[in-house]
Motif scaffolding. Structure first.
Motif, PDB file in Angstrom:
ATOM      1  N   VAL A   1       0.849  -1.197   0.000  1.00  0.00           N
ATOM      2  CA  VAL A   1       0.000   0.000   0.000  1.00  0.00           C
ATOM      3  C   VAL A   1       0.884   1.247   0.000  1.00  0.00           C
ATOM      4  N   LEU A   2       0.642   2.171  -0.910  1.00  0.00           N
ATOM      5  CA  LEU A   2       1.337   3.456  -0.960  1.00  0.00           C
ATOM      6  C   LEU A   2       0.317   4.579  -0.896  1.00  0.00           C
ATOM      7  N   ASN A   3       0.707   5.723  -0.340  1.00  0.00           N
ATOM      8  CA  ASN A   3      -0.165   6.874  -0.480  1.00  0.00           C
ATOM      9  C   ASN A   3       0.025   7.460  -1.877  1.00  0.00           C
ATOM     10  N   ALA A   4      -0.859   8.366  -2.269  1.00  0.00           N
ATOM     11  CA  ALA A   4      -0.871   8.840  -3.650  1.00  0.00           C
ATOM     12  C   ALA A   4       0.415   9.552  -4.043  1.00  0.00           C
ATOM     13  N   SER A   5       1.016  10.289  -3.120  1.00  0.00           N
ATOM     14  CA  SER A   5       2.273  10.971  -3.433  1.00  0.00           C
ATOM     15  C   SER A   5       3.405   9.970  -3.639  1.00  0.00           C
ATOM     16  N   GLU A   6       3.423   8.927  -2.828  1.00  0.00           N
ATOM     17  CA  GLU A   6       4.430   7.876  -3.002  1.00  0.00           C
ATOM     18  C   GLU A   6       4.255   7.183  -4.344  1.00  0.00           C
ATOM     19  N   MET A   7       3.010   6.966  -4.733  1.00  0.00           N
ATOM     20  CA  MET A   7       2.746   6.315  -6.018  1.00  0.00           C
ATOM     21  C   MET A   7       3.186   7.206  -7.178  1.00  0.00           C
TER      22      MET A   7
ATOM     23  N   VAL B   1       2.438  -2.637  -6.638  1.00  0.00           N
ATOM     24  CA  VAL B   1       1.513  -1.988  -5.698  1.00  0.00           C
ATOM     25  C   VAL B   1       0.106  -2.551  -5.833  1.00  0.00           C
ATOM     26  N   ASP B   2      -0.535  -2.782  -4.681  1.00  0.00           N
ATOM     27  CA  ASP B   2      -1.916  -3.294  -4.661  1.00  0.00           C
ATOM     28  C   ASP B   2      -2.951  -2.191  -4.449  1.00  0.00           C
ATOM     29  N   VAL B   3      -2.631  -1.240  -3.586  1.00  0.00           N
ATOM     30  CA  VAL B   3      -3.598  -0.198  -3.226  1.00  0.00           C
ATOM     31  C   VAL B   3      -2.879   1.141  -3.092  1.00  0.00           C
ATOM     32  N   VAL B   4      -3.534   2.199  -3.574  1.00  0.00           N
ATOM     33  CA  VAL B   4      -3.057   3.574  -3.370  1.00  0.00           C
ATOM     34  C   VAL B   4      -4.095   4.304  -2.533  1.00  0.00           C
ATOM     35  N   THR B   5      -3.654   4.950  -1.463  1.00  0.00           N
ATOM     36  CA  THR B   5      -4.586   5.690  -0.609  1.00  0.00           C
ATOM     37  C   THR B   5      -4.514   7.182  -0.914  1.00  0.00           C
ATOM     38  N   THR B   6      -5.677   7.807  -0.915  1.00  0.00           N
ATOM     39  CA  THR B   6      -5.800   9.233  -1.211  1.00  0.00           C
ATOM     40  C   THR B   6      -6.358   9.941   0.017  1.00  0.00           C
ATOM     41  N   GLY B   7      -6.366  11.264  -0.021  1.00  0.00           N
ATOM     42  CA  GLY B   7      -6.926  11.985   1.115  1.00  0.00           C
ATOM     43  C   GLY B   7      -7.146  13.453   0.814  1.00  0.00           C
TER      44      GLY B   7
ATOM     45  N   SER C   1     -19.365  26.329   8.048  1.00  0.00           N
ATOM     46  CA  SER C   1     -19.210  25.120   7.250  1.00  0.00           C
ATOM     47  C   SER C   1     -18.598  24.039   8.135  1.00  0.00           C
ATOM     48  N   LEU C   2     -18.165  22.961   7.511  1.00  0.00           N
ATOM     49  CA  LEU C   2     -17.508  21.862   8.204  1.00  0.00           C
ATOM     50  C   LEU C   2     -16.344  21.393   7.353  1.00  0.00           C
ATOM     51  N   ALA C   3     -15.152  21.349   7.943  1.00  0.00           N
ATOM     52  CA  ALA C   3     -13.998  20.756   7.257  1.00  0.00           C
ATOM     53  C   ALA C   3     -14.051  19.253   7.474  1.00  0.00           C
ATOM     54  N   VAL C   4     -13.989  18.517   6.386  1.00  0.00           N
ATOM     55  CA  VAL C   4     -14.175  17.070   6.412  1.00  0.00           C
ATOM     56  C   VAL C   4     -12.908  16.375   5.909  1.00  0.00           C
ATOM     57  N   GLY C   5     -12.467  15.375   6.652  1.00  0.00           N
ATOM     58  CA  GLY C   5     -11.386  14.517   6.188  1.00  0.00           C
ATOM     59  C   GLY C   5     -11.967  13.320   5.464  1.00  0.00           C
ATOM     60  N   LEU C   6     -11.557  13.113   4.213  1.00  0.00           N
ATOM     61  CA  LEU C   6     -12.119  12.045   3.386  1.00  0.00           C
ATOM     62  C   LEU C   6     -10.990  11.396   2.590  1.00  0.00           C
ATOM     63  N   GLY C   7     -10.937  10.075   2.653  1.00  0.00           N
ATOM     64  CA  GLY C   7      -9.923   9.349   1.907  1.00  0.00           C
ATOM     65  C   GLY C   7     -10.515   8.129   1.218  1.00  0.00           C
ATOM     66  N   ILE C   8     -10.036   7.841   0.023  1.00  0.00           N
ATOM     67  CA  ILE C   8     -10.552   6.709  -0.751  1.00  0.00           C
ATOM     68  C   ILE C   8      -9.390   5.820  -1.184  1.00  0.00           C
ATOM     69  N   PRO C   9      -9.498   4.506  -0.952  1.00  0.00           N
ATOM     70  CA  PRO C   9      -8.468   3.594  -1.452  1.00  0.00           C
ATOM     71  C   PRO C   9      -8.709   3.279  -2.927  1.00  0.00           C
ATOM     72  N   ILE C  10      -7.660   3.339  -3.711  1.00  0.00           N
ATOM     73  CA  ILE C  10      -7.765   3.027  -5.139  1.00  0.00           C
ATOM     74  C   ILE C  10      -7.060   1.696  -5.394  1.00  0.00           C
ATOM     75  N   PRO C  11      -7.806   0.644  -5.729  1.00  0.00           N
ATOM     76  CA  PRO C  11      -7.168  -0.636  -6.038  1.00  0.00           C
ATOM     77  C   PRO C  11      -6.423  -0.563  -7.371  1.00  0.00           C
ATOM     78  N   ILE C  12      -5.191  -1.050  -7.387  1.00  0.00           N
ATOM     79  CA  ILE C  12      -4.422  -1.049  -8.631  1.00  0.00           C
ATOM     80  C   ILE C  12      -4.704  -2.362  -9.357  1.00  0.00           C
TER      81      ILE C  12
ATOM     82  N   LEU D   1      -5.435   5.905   6.458  1.00  0.00           N
ATOM     83  CA  LEU D   1      -6.122   4.872   5.685  1.00  0.00           C
ATOM     84  C   LEU D   1      -5.138   3.783   5.255  1.00  0.00           C
ATOM     85  N   LYS D   2      -3.957   4.189   4.873  1.00  0.00           N
ATOM     86  CA  LYS D   2      -2.901   3.229   4.518  1.00  0.00           C
ATOM     87  C   LYS D   2      -2.598   2.293   5.687  1.00  0.00           C
ATOM     88  N   ARG D   3      -2.499   2.860   6.884  1.00  0.00           N
ATOM     89  CA  ARG D   3      -2.207   2.054   8.077  1.00  0.00           C
ATOM     90  C   ARG D   3      -3.331   1.071   8.357  1.00  0.00           C
ATOM     91  N   TRP D   4      -4.588   1.512   8.228  1.00  0.00           N
ATOM     92  CA  TRP D   4      -5.734   0.615   8.451  1.00  0.00           C
ATOM     93  C   TRP D   4      -5.656  -0.592   7.518  1.00  0.00           C
TER      94      TRP D   4
END
Length: 390
Positions: free
Chosen positions: A25-31, A47-53, A285-296, A369-372
């Motif tokens: 698993v890599l984060n998007a910048s690492e990918m 790589v199997d999964v790329v995490t975004t945020g 407003s509300l600041a929201v943290g949102l991340g999506i895993p992208i399967p490679i 998300l990568k750690r999870w």
């Protein structure tokens, strides 16, 4: 029929590797760095999964909640949480709290009309922090719901249901806001100084979820995501989802383009990734943290997740005249990498830039998300319905 790619894997295969603790698993910048160095095919093999945020104000968000019943029962017609009006035109004790709704007795508004210090987003943050908030409800009374009023302090754990339900989050790209008029303008992009005195921008660049899967090849109804520090799901395209047909070779659209509708259980979320905000002259407003895993799944997805800040072109829009009148941008585009440097050039003038999105917290979301996933606590899901990409 097998996919026309050298690399081909399924989400089921990736999930099995996650269960075994073997998924890469890599984060998007690492990918992005890996694709630059090794190319898309080698990156896809590794790589199997790329995490975004992303972590940014997302005004089209809110809380769908149920206060539960106690004798005598009530069918609420008006509801307030900490003085912030909620929409109660639902069944019995269901209500919806929008993050941009301000409190009716905001002290800042009394001094500076049109400015608000506290609103729905702040109520959500207080609830997640474990604070008790003041609930007030009124009703007209019926034979089956005779109670006409209720007033008490409640905590998040005492709410029967508390669902973060956001109709429009995670814009695929967004504007760089300027102001060409001779007057200061207050906008949802923050205060904009006269005569192009500053430029404000949003999104997390190469970390942004929808820029890493620009054609929604893996993201759709049922996609499991990181939402507010807990588990959430994509429930379809967001409001104002209008895919831009103009894109570069990595699929990056030239305008705001796609959005997502998402939901998750507020009781599993964290105040670190849900923060009420007040934008001067605009509101709450509300600041929201949102991340999506992208399967490679193949090298195509490796290519998309290799998107870099310099690949992302952001439209420059005049919020002094053009935006309120619905005119398109007449000032071209600027790369996200230039925005991050702190100064861009608009009409021959050097203009300082300011982000509304926290890049630091966006990266933290992707890393969490990568750690999870690495710990086997988060499995990927198959989209049950596609989201239109064109």
């Amino acid at each position: 029929m097998s996919a026309p790619f050298e690399v081909h894997r399924t989400i089921a295969e990736i999930n099995e590797k996650i269960r075994q603790g073997k998924a890469v698993v890599l984060n998007a910048s690492e990918m992005t760095s890996l694709v630059r160095k090794e190319g898309k095919v080698k990156a896809a093999r590794q790589v199997d999964v790329v995490t975004t945020g992303t972590f940014s104000p997302m005004c089209s968000s809110g809380l769908l909640f149920n206060i539960g019943q106690q004798p005598p029962t009530i069918k609420t017609s008006k509801v307030w949480l900490n003085g912030v009006p909620c929409y109660a035109g639902l069944a019995a004790v269901d209500s919806y709290l929008g993050v941009t709704e301000p409190t009716e007795e905001d002290p800042l508004n009394k001094v500076y009309p049109g400015q608000f210090k506290y609103g729905g987003g702040h109520v959500i943050e207080d609830l997640v922090k474990g604070k008790r908030v003041h609930l007030k409800a009124e009703a007209y009374g019926t034979d089956c719901y005779p109670r006409k009023a209720i007033e008490k302090n409640v905590s998040l754990t005492e709410l029967r249901n508390a669902i973060l339900f956001n109709p429009r989050n995670c814009y695929q790209n967004y504007n760089c806001a300027i102001n060409r008029t001779d007057k200061l303008k207050y906008t949802y992009m923050g205060p904009l100084k006269s005569n192009i005195g500053n430029a404000n921008y949003a999104t997390a660049g190469e970390l942004s979820p929808l820029l890493n899967d620009p054609y929604f090849k893996t993201i759709g109804l049922g996609t499991r995501i990181f939402l507010g520090g807990g588990i959430g799901y994509v429930i379809g395209e967001g409001t104002q989802h209008v895919p831009d047909p103009q894109r570069n070779e990595r699929g990056v659209p030239m305008s705001a383009s796609g959005t997502l509708m998402v939901k998750g259980d507020l009781k599993g979320m964290s105040a670190r990734y849900l923060r009420g905000v007040s934008i001067v002259g605009y509101g709450c407003s509300l600041a929201v943290g949102l991340g999506i895993p992208i399967p490679i799944l193949n090298e195509e997805m490796a290519w998309f997740t290799g998107v870099a800040d310099e690949d992302i072109q952001v439209p420059v829009v005049d919020y002094g005249e053009d935006y309120p009148n619905g005119y398109p941008s007449k000032y071209g585009h600027v790369s996200f990498s230039d925005l991050k440097k702190g100064v861009i050039t608009v009409e021959g003038k050097d203009v300082p830039t300011t982000p509304l999105t926290s890049y630091t917290l966006s990266l933290e979301v992707a890393e969490e998300l990568k750690r999870w996933i690495q710990e086997g606590r988060f499995l990927l899901t198959e989209a049950q319905e596609p989201i239109p990409a064109r």
